[in-house]
Design a protein around this motif. Sequence first.
Motif, PDB file in Angstrom:
ATOM      1  N   PHE A  61      41.226  42.275  38.865  1.00  0.00           N
ATOM      2  CA  PHE A  61      40.160  41.846  39.914  1.00  0.00           C
ATOM      3  C   PHE A  61      40.640  40.895  40.725  1.00  0.00           C
ATOM      4  O   PHE A  61      40.642  40.832  42.027  1.00  0.00           O
ATOM      5  N   ALA A  62      41.561  39.919  40.268  1.00  0.00           N
ATOM      6  CA  ALA A  62      42.211  38.893  40.733  1.00  0.00           C
ATOM      7  C   ALA A  62      43.386  39.551  41.870  1.00  0.00           C
ATOM      8  O   ALA A  62      43.539  39.077  43.071  1.00  0.00           O
ATOM      9  N   GLU A  63      43.970  40.686  41.449  1.00  0.00           N
ATOM     10  CA  GLU A  63      45.093  41.100  42.312  1.00  0.00           C
ATOM     11  C   GLU A  63      44.124  41.869  43.426  1.00  0.00           C
ATOM     12  O   GLU A  63      44.714  41.988  44.684  1.00  0.00           O
ATOM     13  N   SER A  64      42.978  42.460  43.305  1.00  0.00           N
ATOM     14  CA  SER A  64      42.359  43.173  44.399  1.00  0.00           C
ATOM     15  C   SER A  64      41.634  42.156  45.311  1.00  0.00           C
ATOM     16  O   SER A  64      41.762  42.332  46.626  1.00  0.00           O
ATOM     17  N   ALA A  65      41.246  41.120  44.703  1.00  0.00           N
ATOM     18  CA  ALA A  65      40.871  39.775  45.674  1.00  0.00           C
ATOM     19  C   ALA A  65      41.856  39.431  46.541  1.00  0.00           C
ATOM     20  O   ALA A  65      41.563  39.321  47.682  1.00  0.00           O
ATOM     21  N   PHE A  66      43.213  38.838  46.015  1.00  0.00           N
ATOM     22  CA  PHE A  66      44.179  38.791  46.673  1.00  0.00           C
ATOM     23  C   PHE A  66      44.648  39.887  47.763  1.00  0.00           C
ATOM     24  O   PHE A  66      44.898  39.438  49.065  1.00  0.00           O
ATOM     25  N   PHE A  87      37.453  47.692  33.780  1.00  0.00           N
ATOM     26  CA  PHE A  87      38.603  47.960  34.755  1.00  0.00           C
ATOM     27  C   PHE A  87      39.017  46.635  35.391  1.00  0.00           C
ATOM     28  O   PHE A  87      40.191  46.809  35.916  1.00  0.00           O
ATOM     29  N   ASP A  88      38.095  45.877  35.648  1.00  0.00           N
ATOM     30  CA  ASP A  88      38.349  44.159  36.409  1.00  0.00           C
ATOM     31  C   ASP A  88      39.338  43.651  35.808  1.00  0.00           C
ATOM     32  O   ASP A  88      39.960  42.629  36.015  1.00  0.00           O
ATOM     33  N   ASN A  89      39.241  43.957  34.262  1.00  0.00           N
ATOM     34  CA  ASN A  89      39.942  42.732  33.541  1.00  0.00           C
ATOM     35  C   ASN A  89      41.166  43.371  32.535  1.00  0.00           C
ATOM     36  O   ASN A  89      42.069  42.475  32.065  1.00  0.00           O
ATOM     37  N   LEU A  90      41.133  44.696  32.416  1.00  0.00           N
ATOM     38  CA  LEU A  90      42.324  45.324  31.813  1.00  0.00           C
ATOM     39  C   LEU A  90      43.322  45.844  32.493  1.00  0.00           C
ATOM     40  O   LEU A  90      42.747  46.841  33.287  1.00  0.00           O
ATOM     41  N   PRO A  91      44.568  45.435  32.571  1.00  0.00           N
ATOM     42  CA  PRO A  91      45.382  46.322  33.505  1.00  0.00           C
ATOM     43  C   PRO A  91      45.627  47.812  32.776  1.00  0.00           C
ATOM     44  O   PRO A  91      45.352  48.144  31.714  1.00  0.00           O
ATOM     45  N   GLN A  92      46.062  48.655  33.791  1.00  0.00           N
ATOM     46  CA  GLN A  92      45.987  50.156  33.393  1.00  0.00           C
ATOM     47  C   GLN A  92      46.868  50.449  32.392  1.00  0.00           C
ATOM     48  O   GLN A  92      46.507  51.064  31.388  1.00  0.00           O
ATOM     49  N   ASN A  93      47.857  49.829  31.960  1.00  0.00           N
ATOM     50  CA  ASN A  93      48.993  50.137  31.145  1.00  0.00           C
ATOM     51  C   ASN A  93      48.109  49.645  29.817  1.00  0.00           C
ATOM     52  O   ASN A  93      48.616  50.434  28.722  1.00  0.00           O
ATOM     53  N   HIS A 134      31.754  49.512  49.550  1.00  0.00           N
ATOM     54  CA  HIS A 134      31.363  49.006  51.102  1.00  0.00           C
ATOM     55  C   HIS A 134      32.198  47.880  51.385  1.00  0.00           C
ATOM     56  O   HIS A 134      32.746  48.222  52.585  1.00  0.00           O
ATOM     57  N   TYR A 135      32.574  47.023  50.651  1.00  0.00           N
ATOM     58  CA  TYR A 135      33.618  45.958  50.960  1.00  0.00           C
ATOM     59  C   TYR A 135      33.848  45.381  49.615  1.00  0.00           C
ATOM     60  O   TYR A 135      33.140  45.525  48.631  1.00  0.00           O
ATOM     61  N   PHE A 136      34.705  44.350  49.911  1.00  0.00           N
ATOM     62  CA  PHE A 136      35.276  43.708  48.388  1.00  0.00           C
ATOM     63  C   PHE A 136      34.207  43.576  47.364  1.00  0.00           C
ATOM     64  O   PHE A 136      33.287  42.598  48.006  1.00  0.00           O
ATOM     65  N   ASN A 137      34.108  43.898  46.298  1.00  0.00           N
ATOM     66  CA  ASN A 137      33.214  43.417  45.120  1.00  0.00           C
ATOM     67  C   ASN A 137      31.682  43.705  45.648  1.00  0.00           C
ATOM     68  O   ASN A 137      30.894  43.267  45.072  1.00  0.00           O
ATOM     69  N   THR A 138      31.900  44.736  46.427  1.00  0.00           N
ATOM     70  CA  THR A 138      30.339  45.214  46.788  1.00  0.00           C
ATOM     71  C   THR A 138      30.244  46.601  46.519  1.00  0.00           C
ATOM     72  O   THR A 138      30.468  47.332  47.562  1.00  0.00           O
ATOM     73  N   PRO A 139      29.882  47.326  45.623  1.00  0.00           N
ATOM     74  CA  PRO A 139      30.165  48.778  45.196  1.00  0.00           C
ATOM     75  C   PRO A 139      29.049  49.332  45.749  1.00  0.00           C
ATOM     76  O   PRO A 139      27.996  48.957  45.899  1.00  0.00           O
ATOM     77  N   ASN A 143      42.436  41.509  49.305  1.00  0.00           N
ATOM     78  CA  ASN A 143      41.444  41.329  50.314  1.00  0.00           C
ATOM     79  C   ASN A 143      41.262  40.031  50.988  1.00  0.00           C
ATOM     80  O   ASN A 143      40.343  39.655  51.661  1.00  0.00           O
ATOM     81  N   GLY A 144      42.357  39.132  50.797  1.00  0.00           N
ATOM     82  CA  GLY A 144      42.596  37.836  51.375  1.00  0.00           C
ATOM     83  C   GLY A 144      41.929  36.858  50.860  1.00  0.00           C
ATOM     84  O   GLY A 144      41.704  35.703  51.223  1.00  0.00           O
ATOM     85  N   ILE A 145      41.706  37.213  49.404  1.00  0.00           N
ATOM     86  CA  ILE A 145      40.834  35.934  48.703  1.00  0.00           C
ATOM     87  C   ILE A 145      42.002  35.524  47.512  1.00  0.00           C
ATOM     88  O   ILE A 145      42.458  36.157  46.604  1.00  0.00           O
ATOM     89  N   ASN A 146      42.283  34.195  47.661  1.00  0.00           N
ATOM     90  CA  ASN A 146      43.258  33.431  46.810  1.00  0.00           C
ATOM     91  C   ASN A 146      42.506  33.229  45.577  1.00  0.00           C
ATOM     92  O   ASN A 146      41.607  32.017  45.583  1.00  0.00           O
ATOM     93  N   THR A 147      42.563  33.741  44.534  1.00  0.00           N
ATOM     94  CA  THR A 147      41.959  33.569  43.190  1.00  0.00           C
ATOM     95  C   THR A 147      42.988  33.961  41.895  1.00  0.00           C
ATOM     96  O   THR A 147      43.743  34.775  42.217  1.00  0.00           O
ATOM     97  N   ILE A 148      42.678  33.547  40.866  1.00  0.00           N
ATOM     98  CA  ILE A 148      43.305  33.831  39.636  1.00  0.00           C
ATOM     99  C   ILE A 148      42.363  33.865  38.447  1.00  0.00           C
ATOM    100  O   ILE A 148      41.183  33.081  38.475  1.00  0.00           O
TER     101      ILE A 148
END
Length: 303
Positions: free
Chosen positions: A275-280, A227-233, A179-184, A282-287
């Motif tokens: 997850f951090a990449e997706s947050a960024f 999926f939020d913690n492991l890169p696809q590769n 629906h929006y970031f981190n709200t499935p 969406n305008g959220i600065n996290t790591i």
Amino acid sequence: MHSLWLTGRLISRAIFNGITNFSTAADPNVQRTPDPQLVSAVCGFPKERGIQRLIKGQFGDDAWFTAKHKSADVLGVADGVGGWRAYGIDPGEFSLHLMRTCERLVKLGRFTPTNPSDLLARSYCELLHHKKAILGSSTACVVILNRDNNTLYTANIGDSGFMVVRKGRIIRKSEEQQHYFNTPFQLSLPPPGYQADVLSDQPDSAITDNFPVEDGDVILVATDGVFDNLPQNLIVDELKKVQGERCASRLQMVANSIAWMARNLSFDETFISPFAESAFANGINTIGGKPDDITVLLATVAI
């Protein structure tokens, strides 16, 4: 020393859960069967680091099931929405009952081997009419291997999902529904009076797909803690190791590896996680990773 002991206990419990619930997958007759089927393994960890009560089909607020019927093999995962804990509701109850009901319906033959969305709908409907209200919300992903046509049918609501790898390449993967970031997207059964305040999607909002599978294809069904913690590769590198594998114990080793990597990275405060990449974006600065419950269902197609 306590940390090492706790880690060992967590791994042992996660592997024990997988082995005890998938013991039939190790049936040696899988090598000789004329019917297509899935050889499977499972591993997972609850988000909380402490030792928790072991419940079949559950890791924290995550739930999973596997079921076999003469017409199909079925796998599913669900992720209970943790926000309900603030209202005194156990988030794991809804997801666990949703998956257990799916499992029972499959074993009774009360499902259509070409329609996993309908299986979710039937399970959800039973929860709505349960004598004792099962309150909460959950994402869900269900995949069905139809034995009649060697086709995989999928249904996904929210940010749990699946990935299928063939000869080292992704041939299909699920799409997140947010629906929006981190709200499935999520199936919900709120307490009376809260209906207007709770996101509640219907089973027919699931993204569905179907495609033919081949002998040796590798299928991963997992919750967002993976999926939020492991890169696809990294995921693909692990799945390539079991291409064509029919030994359940070897599948178990890779399932354990995927789950353990996801858990370690989820607590890594310096890792640039998906997850951090997706947050960024969406305008959220996290790591860092995203601490979460983790469930890995790993399977190969045996034809």
